[in-house]
Motif scaffolding. Structure first.
Motif, PDB file in Angstrom:
ATOM      1  N   ALA A 257      15.600 106.418 -27.671  1.00 21.25           N
ATOM      2  CA  ALA A 257      15.538 107.538 -28.626  1.00 21.25           C
ATOM      3  C   ALA A 257      14.079 107.952 -28.678  1.00 21.25           C
ATOM      4  N   GLN A 258      13.710 108.911 -27.824  1.00 19.61           N
ATOM      5  CA  GLN A 258      12.296 109.265 -27.674  1.00 19.61           C
ATOM      6  C   GLN A 258      11.679 109.609 -29.018  1.00 19.61           C
ATOM      7  N   TYR A 259      10.495 109.042 -29.261  1.00 21.20           N
ATOM      8  CA  TYR A 259       9.810 109.325 -30.516  1.00 21.20           C
ATOM      9  C   TYR A 259       8.722 110.357 -30.253  1.00 21.20           C
ATOM     10  N   PRO A 260       8.813 111.532 -30.904  1.00 29.96           N
ATOM     11  CA  PRO A 260       9.635 111.850 -32.082  1.00 29.96           C
ATOM     12  C   PRO A 260      10.855 112.717 -31.806  1.00 29.96           C
ATOM     13  N   THR A 261      11.100 113.146 -30.552  1.00 27.12           N
ATOM     14  CA  THR A 261      12.132 114.165 -30.327  1.00 27.12           C
ATOM     15  C   THR A 261      13.550 113.603 -30.412  1.00 27.12           C
ATOM     16  N   THR A 262      13.725 112.295 -30.311  1.00 28.08           N
ATOM     17  CA  THR A 262      14.983 111.543 -30.423  1.00 28.08           C
ATOM     18  C   THR A 262      15.885 111.660 -29.203  1.00 28.08           C
ATOM     19  N   VAL A 263      15.479 112.358 -28.125  1.00 34.45           N
ATOM     20  CA  VAL A 263      16.354 112.487 -26.954  1.00 34.45           C
ATOM     21  C   VAL A 263      16.381 111.171 -26.180  1.00 34.45           C
ATOM     22  N   THR A 264      17.470 110.953 -25.447  1.00 37.34           N
ATOM     23  CA  THR A 264      17.662 109.735 -24.661  1.00 37.34           C
ATOM     24  C   THR A 264      17.308 109.984 -23.200  1.00 37.34           C
ATOM     25  N   LEU A 265      16.533 109.111 -22.608  1.00 33.70           N
ATOM     26  CA  LEU A 265      16.148 109.244 -21.208  1.00 33.70           C
ATOM     27  C   LEU A 265      17.347 108.918 -20.321  1.00 33.70           C
ATOM     28  N   PRO A 266      17.796 109.857 -19.476  1.00 36.61           N
ATOM     29  CA  PRO A 266      18.977 109.606 -18.645  1.00 36.61           C
ATOM     30  C   PRO A 266      18.761 108.455 -17.663  1.00 36.61           C
ATOM     31  N   ALA A 267      19.862 107.879 -17.212  1.00 38.06           N
ATOM     32  CA  ALA A 267      19.787 106.741 -16.295  1.00 38.06           C
ATOM     33  C   ALA A 267      19.021 107.087 -15.021  1.00 38.06           C
ATOM     34  N   ALA A 268      19.216 108.306 -14.502  1.00 37.91           N
ATOM     35  CA  ALA A 268      18.522 108.690 -13.274  1.00 37.91           C
ATOM     36  C   ALA A 268      17.008 108.686 -13.473  1.00 37.91           C
ATOM     37  N   ARG A 269      16.561 109.191 -14.602  1.00 34.70           N
ATOM     38  CA  ARG A 269      15.116 109.188 -14.868  1.00 34.70           C
ATOM     39  C   ARG A 269      14.602 107.768 -15.115  1.00 34.70           C
ATOM     40  N   GLN A 270      15.408 106.940 -15.760  1.00 36.16           N
ATOM     41  CA  GLN A 270      14.989 105.554 -15.943  1.00 36.16           C
ATOM     42  C   GLN A 270      14.765 104.884 -14.587  1.00 36.16           C
ATOM     43  N   ALA A 271      15.664 105.137 -13.651  1.00 39.82           N
ATOM     44  CA  ALA A 271      15.507 104.555 -12.311  1.00 39.82           C
ATOM     45  C   ALA A 271      14.244 105.079 -11.633  1.00 39.82           C
TER      46      ALA A 271
END
Length: 479
Positions: A257-271
């Motif tokens: 939950a990105q701080y402060p925007t609260t969006v979730t980093l997708p699995a592809a970007r995590q990889a």
């Protein structure tokens, strides 16, 4: 001559108050050097104290060198008063480069009382499992009494093995992590973890990358080391891996939950981030601050599970359990933990052992899981109440629904600056958190609204009061 005592300080004994009154008179020049004080009976009567109290005070001043007593000349002042204009100025603070950098990276302290306080960082006391926590502490205190000192002194560097086992089991089961007890170090919270890792890995000439915008405590901790900070822009999907530097020592991010925007980093970007860390020789500091406070479906698994050798997981129970315990942890490769165990005694100690064992108790007993079920339901409901109130009251505000955490991110409509929105809200008794101080680069004006600490009726009333203030109408909403 002095005939009135100075106002008492909290907890100050009467003889100490008398001594302070006379001491300050000497230093102010009201009692010059050589002045003979009245006899004990007379001076005690003037000050309204007993002779014994006065005698104790004069003995203290004599030991400090302010007065000198003799049988022939009585009690006289022995310290010269400062000459006019010679009152010593407070010496300048010889701050280190670390302190200067740390202060420059910290947000200003903003106080004030408000009818409705939407600022982030609010405690949520009505959701804490006070009963379960008190029972766990009591059980562990009884165990400590039976086990004696060795129970309270073990594993001083990393924390009790029972707690590290319970944390490893919890993180593997609930967060999709890959953890053994030897990879866990207990800390006083996420900020303590960041400070320890920043000191371990960063210095001038090294690079630390971090999301932009980001948690200001991370920027301050990493920047205080003298390392160069590389802001990585955040878009609607979170951190942009294409903007990462070629080389870095650390990367701080909040993928769940990105701080402060609260969006979730997708699995592809995590990889992509994990692959980049391998190429760049960097450790990724994954701040999992909101994982236990998700609002709907199960949260995404921790990035640490993708690459336990590259991702260091930071967590804390200060929001979801009991902030007064400062129960936090970091999960790192064993080689990192071994170094931390050796360097930690120079600056810190593990959290209190009883608190740590109580944490193990609530995790292993299932009390924490039961608590979370109720807390998540309440937080989800308050989130829904806030969104439902904002939509009709402030239709131009673009709200990002939060999948987790305790605040929402709101982009302001065109023509309304953060400064104006915050000022007009404050004038109506409503406090907001501006988003600009959290970013290095300029972004569209936005504010943050914390919601979990407010019951539904106060959320609705606060939004109504905010809408009236921004519309320029007198605020008559009852909160």
């Amino acid at each position: 001559m002095i005939d009135q005592l100075r106002p008492a300080l909290p907890g100050e004994a009467l003889h100490a108050r008398v001594a302070r009154t006379l001491r300050e008179a000497v230093l102010a020049g009201a009692l010059p050097e050589g002045t003979r004080l009245p006899g004990h009976r007379v001076l005690a009567a003037r000050l309204g104290v007993s002779r014994n109290t006065l005698t104790d005070a004069l003995e203290q001043l004599g030991a400090e060198g302010y007065v000198r007593a003799s049988a022939r000349s009585g009690t006289r002042v022995a310290v010269p008063a400062p000459a006019p204009g010679e009152a010593p100025a407070p010496p300048p603070l010889p701050l280190s480069a670390w302190a200067t950098r740390a202060l420059s990276g910290a947000l200003p302290d903003v106080g004030g009382e408000y009818a409705v306080d939407f600022r982030v960082g609010q405690p949520v006391p009505d959701l804490y499992p006070a009963g379960a926590w008190a029972q766990a502490l009591a059980r562990q205190a009884r165990e400590a009494g039976r086990g004696g000192a060795p129970l309270l002194e073990r594993e001083a560097e990393l924390g009790p093995l029972e707690t590290r086992r319970a944390l490893a089991a919890y993180l593997n089961a609930e967060r999709g992590a890959r953890v053994t007890p030897d990879m866990v170090m207990l800390t006083g919270g996420t900020q303590a973890s960041l400070d320890a890792l920043a000191r371990l890995f960063l210095e001038e000439g090294r690079v630390a990358a971090l999301e932009d915008p980001t948690y200001p405590g991370a920027r301050a901790a990493l920047g205080a080391t003298g390392a160069s900070l590389w802001p990585v822009p955040v878009d609607a999907q979170g951190l942009d891996p294409a903007a990462l530097p070629a080389r870095a020592t650390l990367l701080y991010l909040t993928p769940g939950a990105q701080y402060p925007t609260t969006v979730t980093l997708p699995a592809a970007r995590q990889a992509e981030v994990v692959a980049w860390a391998g190429r760049a020789g960097a450790f990724v500091l994954e701040d999992d601050y909101a994982a236990d406070l998700h609002h709907s479906a199960r949260p995404p698994a921790a990035m640490q599970g993708l690459a336990p050798g590259r991702v260091i997981l930071l967590g804390s129970f200060s929001k979801s359990l009991a902030p007064v315990t400062r129960s936090g942890y970091l999960v790192a490769p064993e080689r990192v933990i071994r170094v931390l165990a050796r360097t930690r005694p120079l600056t810190d100690r593990a959290p209190a052992t009883l608190d740590a064992l109580a944490l193990a108790d609530v995790l292993a007993s299932g009390a924490y899981a039961r608590h979370l079920r109720g807390a998540r339901q309440a937080i989800r409901h308050r989130h829904e109440v806030l969104l439902a109130a904002l939509a009709p009251a402030l239709p131009g505000w673009a709200v990002t629904p939060a999948r987790a955490g305790l605040h929402v991110h709101v982009t302001l409509p065109p023509g309304l600056s953060e400064e104006e929105a915050v000022a007009r809200a404050a004038a109506a008794g409503v406090a907001l958190t501006p988003a600009a101080p959290l970013a290095q680069e300029t972004r569209p004006p936005a504010v943050l609204l914390a919601f979990a600490h407010l019951p539904p009726e106060r959320l609705r009333g606060g939004v109504a009061r905010l809408a009236q203030a921004l519309a320029g109408n007198p605020t008559d909403v009852k909160i």
